[in-house]
Design an enzyme around this catalytic site. Structure first.
Site, PDB file in Angstrom:
ATOM      1  N   GLU A 100       0.883  -1.175   0.000  1.00  0.00           N
ATOM      2  CA  GLU A 100       0.000   0.000   0.000  1.00  0.00           C
ATOM      3  C   GLU A 100       0.914   1.217   0.000  1.00  0.00           C
ATOM      4  OE1 GLU A 100      -2.926   2.803   0.461  1.00  0.00           O
ATOM      5  OE2 GLU A 100      -1.314   2.583   1.922  1.00  0.00           O
ATOM      6  N   SER A 101       0.835   1.991  -1.087  1.00  0.00           N
ATOM      7  CA  SER A 101       1.874   2.999  -1.331  1.00  0.00           C
ATOM      8  C   SER A 101       1.908   4.116  -0.288  1.00  0.00           C
ATOM      9  CB  SER A 101       1.738   3.565  -2.741  1.00  0.00           C
ATOM     10  OG  SER A 101       0.427   3.987  -2.999  1.00  0.00           O
ATOM     11  N   CYS A 138       4.066  -2.618  -8.686  1.00  0.00           N
ATOM     12  CA  CYS A 138       2.750  -2.220  -8.189  1.00  0.00           C
ATOM     13  C   CYS A 138       2.856  -1.002  -7.246  1.00  0.00           C
ATOM     14  CB  CYS A 138       2.083  -3.426  -7.547  1.00  0.00           C
ATOM     15  SG  CYS A 138       0.304  -3.291  -7.590  1.00  0.00           S
ATOM     16  N   ARG A 166      -3.627   5.229  -9.210  1.00  0.00           N
ATOM     17  CA  ARG A 166      -3.770   4.126  -8.245  1.00  0.00           C
ATOM     18  C   ARG A 166      -5.089   3.387  -8.430  1.00  0.00           C
ATOM     19  NH1 ARG A 166      -3.206   5.984  -2.365  1.00  0.00           N
ATOM     20  NH2 ARG A 166      -3.153   3.724  -2.070  1.00  0.00           N
ATOM     21  N   ILE A 200      -2.711  -7.093  -9.045  1.00  0.00           N
ATOM     22  CA  ILE A 200      -3.441  -7.095  -7.777  1.00  0.00           C
ATOM     23  C   ILE A 200      -3.752  -5.644  -7.387  1.00  0.00           C
ATOM     24  CG2 ILE A 200      -3.418  -7.837  -5.354  1.00  0.00           C
ATOM     25  CD1 ILE A 200      -1.200  -9.870  -6.155  1.00  0.00           C
ATOM     26  N   ARG A 201      -4.984  -5.267  -7.559  1.00  0.00           N
ATOM     27  CA  ARG A 201      -5.392  -3.867  -7.300  1.00  0.00           C
ATOM     28  C   ARG A 201      -4.313  -2.905  -7.822  1.00  0.00           C
ATOM     29  NH1 ARG A 201      -7.746  -0.485  -2.276  1.00  0.00           N
ATOM     30  NH2 ARG A 201      -9.376   0.458  -3.520  1.00  0.00           N
ATOM     31  N   HIS A 256       2.912  -8.156 -10.774  1.00  0.00           N
ATOM     32  CA  HIS A 256       3.799  -8.779  -9.780  1.00  0.00           C
ATOM     33  C   HIS A 256       4.650  -9.884 -10.413  1.00  0.00           C
ATOM     34  CE1 HIS A 256       2.274  -6.985  -5.996  1.00  0.00           C
ATOM     35  NE2 HIS A 256       1.214  -6.747  -6.756  1.00  0.00           N
ATOM     36  N   GLU A 294       7.369 -11.139  -9.535  1.00  0.00           N
ATOM     37  CA  GLU A 294       8.004 -12.034  -8.535  1.00  0.00           C
ATOM     38  C   GLU A 294       7.153 -13.266  -8.237  1.00  0.00           C
ATOM     39  OE1 GLU A 294       6.502  -9.240  -7.908  1.00  0.00           O
ATOM     40  OE2 GLU A 294       5.294  -9.422  -6.092  1.00  0.00           O
TER      41      GLU A 294
HETATM   42  N1  GLN Z   1      -3.458  -0.487  -4.400  1.00  0.00           N
HETATM   43  C1  GLN Z   1      -2.123  -0.334  -3.910  1.00  0.00           C
HETATM   44  C2  GLN Z   1      -1.740   1.153  -3.835  1.00  0.00           C
HETATM   45  O1  GLN Z   1      -2.343   1.953  -4.450  1.00  0.00           O
HETATM   46  C3  GLN Z   1      -1.132  -1.097  -4.775  1.00  0.00           C
HETATM   47  C4  GLN Z   1      -1.493  -2.585  -4.788  1.00  0.00           C
HETATM   48  C5  GLN Z   1      -0.321  -3.512  -4.889  1.00  0.00           C
HETATM   49  O2  GLN Z   1       0.822  -3.131  -4.646  1.00  0.00           O
HETATM   50  N2  GLN Z   1      -0.582  -4.763  -5.214  1.00  0.00           N
HETATM   51  O3  GLN Z   1      -0.824   1.512  -3.165  1.00  0.00           O
END
Ligand code: GLN
Length: 201
Positions: free
Chosen positions: A53-54, A80, A109, A142-143, A182, A184
């Site tokens: 989560e940034s 991400c 985001r 992922i999101r 991702h 990795e």
């Molecule tokens: N949704 C996260 C963000 O905005 C990033 C998601 C992730 O790193 N898989 O920070």
């Protein structure tokens, strides 16, 4: 070579394993460790910033006084949330959300929707010279953020429906690599690319 993986959140162990495996495939001797302090950033050749989560990740780096030294590492690879931290600008920033401000990209985001709308699909990625054959890899989003725009000095490595999902940039003797997905979790190819770029520094 000395590679650090920012160790606060996300698939830290997977990034360490992918980097070690990439180094083994390339025949490079490489130490890889997780990093959570400013002292841990000293003498790193490269730093990988995982997803997570940034906003939280930025605050943790700020709290630990790591931001300045992170900017001085010769090569950074963000996946991400890590790609969000590398960007110079966030399109839909929350209340002045800050980043390291290194890569000439604008990111949005959560642009693919909610966590449950996460997905995996095959992607063609250009890791060699522009005229070489792209490689196909499985990419897990992922999101994920979207890269809304990129400067001329940014090299696009992969597109999805015309939108950039992986790119690199050389700037003032440093190298930056960003992936919205991702790698990795499914491949070592992008980590190999990162190490190769570092070697050709
Ligand atoms: N949704 C996260 C963000 O905005 C990033 C998601 C992730 O790193 N898989 O920070």
């Amino acid at each position: 070579m000395e590679i650090g993986v920012l160790g606060f959140q996300g698939s830290v162990a997977e990034h360490i394993a992918a980097t070690k495996e990439a180094a083994r495939k390339l025949g490079i001797s490489c130490r890889v460790s997780d990093v959570r302090t400013s002292a841990g950033l000293e003498r790193l050749d490269g730093l990988i910033i995982p997803g997570g989560e940034s906003t939280t990740m930025y605050k943790l780096c700020e709290r630990e006084g790591m931001l300045e030294r992170m900017r001085e590492v010769p090569a950074l690879f963000g996946t991400c949330a890590g790609a969000i931290l590398l960007a110079k600008k966030i399109h839909n920033e929350e209340e002045g959300q800050k980043t390291l401000g290194l890569m000439d990209i604008v990111v949005e985001r959560n642009a693919y929707g909610t966590q449950t709308e996460s997905f995996e699909e095959n992607l063609e990625v250009q890791l060699g010279p522009p005229d070489s054959e792209p490689v196909t890899m499985s990419a897990i989003f992922i999101r994920a953020p979207k890269i809304r725009s990129a400067g001329e000095n940014v090299t696009v490595l992969a597109n999805r429906g015309g939108e950039i999902v992986a790119c690199g940039q050389r700037e003032g003797g440093r190298f930056y690599l960003a992936a919205c997905f991702h790698p990795e979790l499914s491949t070592t190819l992008i980590h190999e690319h990162f190490l190769r770029r570092l070697l050709s520094g």
